[in-house]
Design an enzyme around this catalytic site. Structure first.
Site, PDB file in Angstrom:
ATOM      1  CG  HIS A   1       8.742   4.387  -0.547  1.00  0.00           C
ATOM      2  ND1 HIS A   1       8.632   5.407   0.384  1.00  0.00           N
ATOM      3  CD2 HIS A   1       8.917   3.241   0.164  1.00  0.00           C
ATOM      4  CE1 HIS A   1       8.769   4.894   1.601  1.00  0.00           C
ATOM      5  NE2 HIS A   1       8.935   3.591   1.493  1.00  0.00           N
TER       6      HIS A   1
ATOM      7  CG  HIS B   1      -0.121  -0.190   2.493  1.00  0.00           C
ATOM      8  ND1 HIS B   1       0.096  -1.431   3.060  1.00  0.00           N
ATOM      9  CD2 HIS B   1       0.554   0.693   3.255  1.00  0.00           C
ATOM     10  CE1 HIS B   1       0.864  -1.287   4.129  1.00  0.00           C
ATOM     11  NE2 HIS B   1       1.163  -0.018   4.268  1.00  0.00           N
TER      12      HIS B   1
END
Length: 186
Positions: free
Chosen positions: A125, A40
Site C-alpha cells: 500500500h 514510496h
C-alpha cells in the site's frame, strides 16, 4: 541509521496521488498528510541500525532475484486497521505475483543479520495520511465515496532501493543509499 527498502513511483502516479490528496486534505486537515515526493512502496522497514552493518545489509539485498519485473496498479483507497478507528489512510496496490515473493526474499536475506521479520502479512500500500484524531472522520469517508475507485496509474520496475530516513522538523527526509536490480527484465 534508520533504513528501509522500497520501490519508487513514476511521476505520473506521484502526480495523480498528490492531486487526490490535495482534494481530501481540505476536507480532513487534521490528518498528517504525506508529502507526495516522499511516497514510496515499502518492501521492508529495517529500522535503526549501526552504520557498520550497512555493508552486510547491502550484500544481502544484492542477492534478491526475480525472473520478471514487478508490475503494480495503484487504485482505490482505504484505512488501517479499519474505517471506524483509522490510523492510516492508504492507496491500494494490485501487484504481480512476484511482488510478495520479493518482499519474502528480503525478509529471508535480512533475518540472519539480526533484522526482525515482519509479524504482519505483507499488504502492499501507499501511506497517504496518518490519522491521530478520528473525530470528523465521516467527512473523509464521504469524500472518498464521492471520488469512487480512483486509478492512480501503473508502474513496472526491476529495481528496489535502500533508503535512509532522517527525521527532522519538516518531516522525514529520504536519502537513497543504493539501488539493486532484482531482475534483468525491465
Amino acid at each position: 541509521m534508520r533504513l528501509f527498502v522500497a520501490l519508487d513511483l513514476s511521476e505520473e502516479v506521484r502526480t495523480a496521488l498528490a492531486q487526490f490528496c490535495d482534494k481530501l486534505r481540505a476536507e480532513f486537515p487534521t490528518a498528517r498528510w504525506a508529502r507526495s515526493e516522499g511516497i514510496h512502496v515499502t518492501l521492508k522497514f529495517i529500522g535503526e541500525v549501526n552504520e557498520d552493518r550497512l555493508a552486510a545489509i547491502e550484500s544481502a539485498l544484492a542477492t534478491v532475484r526475480s525472473s520478471a519485473a514487478i508490475e503494480m496498479n495503484f487504485r482505490g483507497a482505504g484505512f488501517f486497521p479499519d474505517a471506524r478507528h483509522p490510523r492510516v489512510f492508504w492507496a491500494g496496490i494490485d501487484g504481480s505475483p512476484n511482488f510478495a515473493e520479493i518482499a519474502t526474499q528480503i525478509e529471508t536475506r535480512l533475518a540472519p543479520l539480526g533484522i526482525a521479520r515482519e509479524s504482519r502479512e505483507f499488504k502492499p500500500h501507499l501511506t497517504l495520511a496518518r490519522i491521530q484524531e478520528a473525530r470528523g472522520i465521516e467527512t473523509l469517508h464521504d469524500a472518498v465515496r464521492r471520488h469512487g475507485t480512483i486509478d492512480f496509474g501503473f508502474v513496472r520496475t526491476n529495481e528496489m532501493h535502500l533508503y535512509r530516513s532522517q527525521l527532522g522538523r519538516g518531516g522525514a527526509k529520504y536519502i537513497r543509499l543504493k539501488t539493486f536490480a532484482f531482475s534483468a527484465v525491465d
